[in-house]
Design a protein around this motif. Structure first.
Motif, PDB file in Angstrom:
ATOM      1  N   THR A  15       0.840  -1.198   0.000  1.00 25.26           N
ATOM      2  CA  THR A  15       0.000   0.000   0.000  1.00 25.26           C
ATOM      3  C   THR A  15       0.877   1.250   0.000  1.00 25.26           C
ATOM      4  O   THR A  15       2.079   1.193   0.274  1.00 25.26           O
ATOM      5  CB  THR A  15      -0.895   0.043   1.256  1.00 25.26           C
ATOM      6  OG1 THR A  15      -0.037   0.144   2.401  1.00 25.26           O
ATOM      7  CG2 THR A  15      -1.778  -1.194   1.370  1.00 25.26           C
ATOM      8  N   VAL A  16       0.227   2.369  -0.287  1.00 28.81           N
ATOM      9  CA  VAL A  16       0.930   3.660  -0.228  1.00 28.81           C
ATOM     10  C   VAL A  16       1.525   3.863   1.163  1.00 28.81           C
ATOM     11  O   VAL A  16       2.678   4.280   1.320  1.00 28.81           O
ATOM     12  CB  VAL A  16      -0.038   4.808  -0.593  1.00 28.81           C
ATOM     13  CG1 VAL A  16       0.576   6.172  -0.251  1.00 28.81           C
ATOM     14  CG2 VAL A  16      -0.422   4.745  -2.074  1.00 28.81           C
ATOM     15  N   ALA A 161       1.698   4.069  -5.151  1.00 29.01           N
ATOM     16  CA  ALA A 161       2.549   3.547  -4.078  1.00 29.01           C
ATOM     17  C   ALA A 161       4.032   3.676  -4.445  1.00 29.01           C
ATOM     18  O   ALA A 161       4.866   4.053  -3.615  1.00 29.01           O
ATOM     19  CB  ALA A 161       2.184   2.094  -3.787  1.00 29.01           C
TER      20      ALA A 161
END
Lengths: 333, 348
Positions: A15-16, A161
């Motif tokens: 994820t980011v 991301a």
């Protein structure tokens, strides 16, 4: 590192939030002069959990909890950067920039210039932006235009991301003050992220996230992913090219102009307020360099000059999203 | 200790020399400003010399200071060269900041001088930051933040001292109480007899000393430095002093009368220190007169140097915005007109 080289690196899905954390961890490991400071970044792990686990890993000297004192720690980070260390400040919400604006605009932004280049200020400020979580007007602002506008500061705003990690690392390695604007609604968005410890995204280099022939969409932050979704949904009807500038100042004008010269049509999608802003700057540069390539008026998608209201239906009303991007594309194609 | 050590006869001579240099520098800067040779504003330090020199007498040469808008005295006390300072006041390329800073932003980071500052109260956060770097890297220096009595009312000053105190940073906050925040008397800006009483809020020592007495200032700062180096955190030193000139040159000073100025001049920091050195047999009046003449010629040389120095090239306006220059600025630099301006031509 070029976009082509980025593609050739080994990647992992994350994820980011994880990507930023990995970037922070790698830079803390790489350079002892780097440390994090901000409200609740340590024991608490960051109010939006970005720095989670780093306190346990690096200790309280390197992941420092500050008092609720944005002016004090923003000023101290500037002084520390001028005297040999590389602070990475977390400003919990970009709306709190107002509290620390003096240190940003009159000290951090001006010292290098006022002192004739004799002070280097390797300071990074990470902060969160954006509506969408019912946080109301004082915790939902998108203010990156202020920083991109103010001479002496660099501003980056990742939409994926991979760029979140790469820009974070580039900001920390930069000898100039760099602000990293993280849209809080994309922390859970996943993507392929290079795991190479030397992967960075150069500040000032845009990414063509999707190639297309008919319309260029320059989108930032959350609107990158949403524009890619719109582009897919219009496949076969309109061929949409999506560019994430990634860096707002400096801005990679060449990549955007090259695209508009090909497509002749442009939509600029950015969550900041529409008037006098980021959209206007991108559009001004395009008309200066690609005026005669334009086949239609340039469209912009953003927040219609309101603050972010609390009530969900009101927030959804003003928050720019994929439907607005789609409507803008369809108006000019 | 540095060459300013007040415990040695040589150090005392050097301290006297720096105080006299500050006064001569600022008198001449005031004259040249009045003549229209120096642009902008100048804020003179005359009368306050014992605070800057007394503070620096207690510091090591690699300690940091963060200054105020009234910064010429701090620069000279820290050992900066009047020649390059004057060139900066004249806006010349040879100035400390290549002419980009001027009187209010003189800095020499390599000499530990983190800048005069045009924003009231901005020095303390800078000093806290330098103290953070020192502490983080286990170095031996300390950082001094100068501030005026007016700045004690600033929120950022509170935040800076609170942070330094909470983290036990090696910082010293020197309040130069010259009794006026611009044109408003100190008692109309604070509900306190001693500004150093604010130190109690941070649980740090706060002392008020006679800022017209260089020895009193140096002793208080030396104690603060020892405390900072021992890891015991910051100290606030309030030095009661007085500026003989207006807030800025050209200030008509409706807020005070000549009698008040004369009363303070009776405690003049240079006269009183000189008298003490004469009493101790370390100086004669004749030697002092020679010192004054010598310094006058140093300042005359500085003026001549500044007058003769070149202005920066117009293209220098586009330099030093960043370490890594963005293409935007490079573009503006490329289209800069030689008569000094990118506006009106091709832009972006």
């Amino acid at each position: 590192m070029t976009a082509q080289a980025e593609l050739e690196l080994e990647t992992e899905t994350m994820t980011v939030r994880e990507a930023i954390r990995q970037g922070l961890r790698e830079e803390l490991e790489r350079d002892e002069d780097v440390y994090l400071m901000g409200e609740d970044v340590g024991l608490f792990g960051g109010v939006l959990e970005v720095t989670g686990g780093l306190y346990e890993e690096f200790g309280g000297e390197r992941v420092r909890d500050t008092p609720i004192s944005e002016a004090g720690f923003m000023g101290a980070a500037t002084g520390a950067a001028a005297t040999g260390t590389r602070p990475v400040v977390e400003l919990m919400f970009s709306d709190f920039m107002g509290v620390s604006m003096e240190q940003i605009m009159n000290q951090m932004a001006k010292m290098h210039y006022m002192f004739g280049g004799k002070a280097e200020l390797p300071v990074t400020v990470r902060t969160t932006e954006g509506g969408g979580m019912g946080a109301a007007s004082q915790h939902s602002g998108t203010v990156h235009t202020w920083i991109a506008h103010f001479p002496g500061l660099k501003a980056v705003a990742p939409g994926t991301a991979a760029s979140a990690k790469g820009l974070t690392k580039a900001a920390i390695r930069s000898d100039d003050p760099v602000f990293v604007f993280e849209n809080k609604m994309i922390y859970e968005q996943s993507g392929q992220v290079p795991t190479d410890e030397d992967f960075t995204v150069p500040i000032g280099k845009a990414a063509v996230e999707r190639e297309g022939e008919d319309v260029t969409v320059v989108a930032t932050q959350r609107l990158v992913g949403e524009s890619l979704g719109v582009a897919d949904s219009l496949e076969g009807d309109v061929s949409v090219e999506v560019i994430d500038p990634r860096s707002l100042y400096p801005l990679d004008t060449d990549t955007i102009v090259e695209s508009v010269e090909k497509t002749g049509r442009l939509v600029v999608a950015d969550e900041s307020p529409l008037s006098y802003g980021t959209h206007a700057e991108i559009i001004a540069r395009v008309q200066e360099e690609a005026f005669f390539s334009l086949d239609a008026p340039i469209m912009r998608v953003g927040t219609p000059d309101t603050h972010m209201p609390f009530s969900p239906p009101l927030e959804q009303e003003v928050l720019p999203g994929d439907d607005d991007v789609k409507a803008a594309i369809q108006r000019i194609s | 200790m540095t060459e300013l050590d007040l415990d040695s006869a040589d150090g005392r001579q050097e301290a006297l020399r720096r105080m006299v240099t500050i006064r001569a520098f600022d008198q001449e800067a005031g004259n040249r400003f009045a003549d229209g040779e120096i642009p902008g504003f100048v804020h003179l330090y005359i009368g306050e010399e014992a605070v800057g020199v007394g503070t620096c007498a207690a510091l090591e040469s690699d300690d940091y200071i963060a200054s105020t808008h009234r910064g010429h005295g701090h620069c000279i006390a820290k050992g900066l060269d009047p020649k390059y300072m004057m060139a900066e006041l004249y806006g010349k390329a040879e100035g400390y900041c290549n002419g980009k800073g001027g009187s209010m932003h003189i800095a020499d980071v390599d000499a530990g001088m983190l800048g005069a500052n045009g924003i009231v109260g901005a020095g303390p956060p800078m000093a806290t930051g330098a103290a953070l770097s020192i502490d983080y890297q286990d170095r031996d220096e300390v950082a001094v933040g100068f501030l005026g009595d007016g700045a004690v009312a600033q929120g950022q000053v509170h935040e800076a001292i609170n942070l330094a105190s909470t983290w036990d940073l090696p910082a010293i906050f020197v309040v130069e109480n010259n009794h006026y925040g611009e044109g408003t008397p100190v008692e109309k800006q604070h509900n306190l007899d001693n500004l150093s009483d604010t130190a109690q809020a941070y649980d740090i020592p706060g002392v008020t000393v006679d800022g017209m007495d260089i020895t009193a200032v140096a002793e208080a700062v030396a104690e603060a430095r020892d405390r900072a180096r021992a890891g015991d955190g910051p100290t606030m030193v309030e030095a009661q002093t007085y500026r003989y000139r207006g807030h800025y040159e050209g200030d008509e000073e409706p807020y005070r009368d000549d009698d008040e100025i004369e009363r303070w001049k009776e405690q003049d920091p240079i006269e009183s220190f000189k008298d003490r050195l004469i009493e101790r047999g370390e100086l004669t009046q004749e030697e002092f007169d020679d010192l004054e003449s010598e310094i006058e010629s140093t300042i005359d040389d500085a003026i001549e140097y500044a007058q003769a120095a070149d202005y920066p090239e117009p293209s220098a306006a586009y330099e030093d915005m960043f370490v890594d220059q963005p293409p935007e600025l490079q573009h503006f630099a490329n289209v800069a007109r030689t008569d000094g301006g990118a506006n009106g031509g091709d832009h972006r």
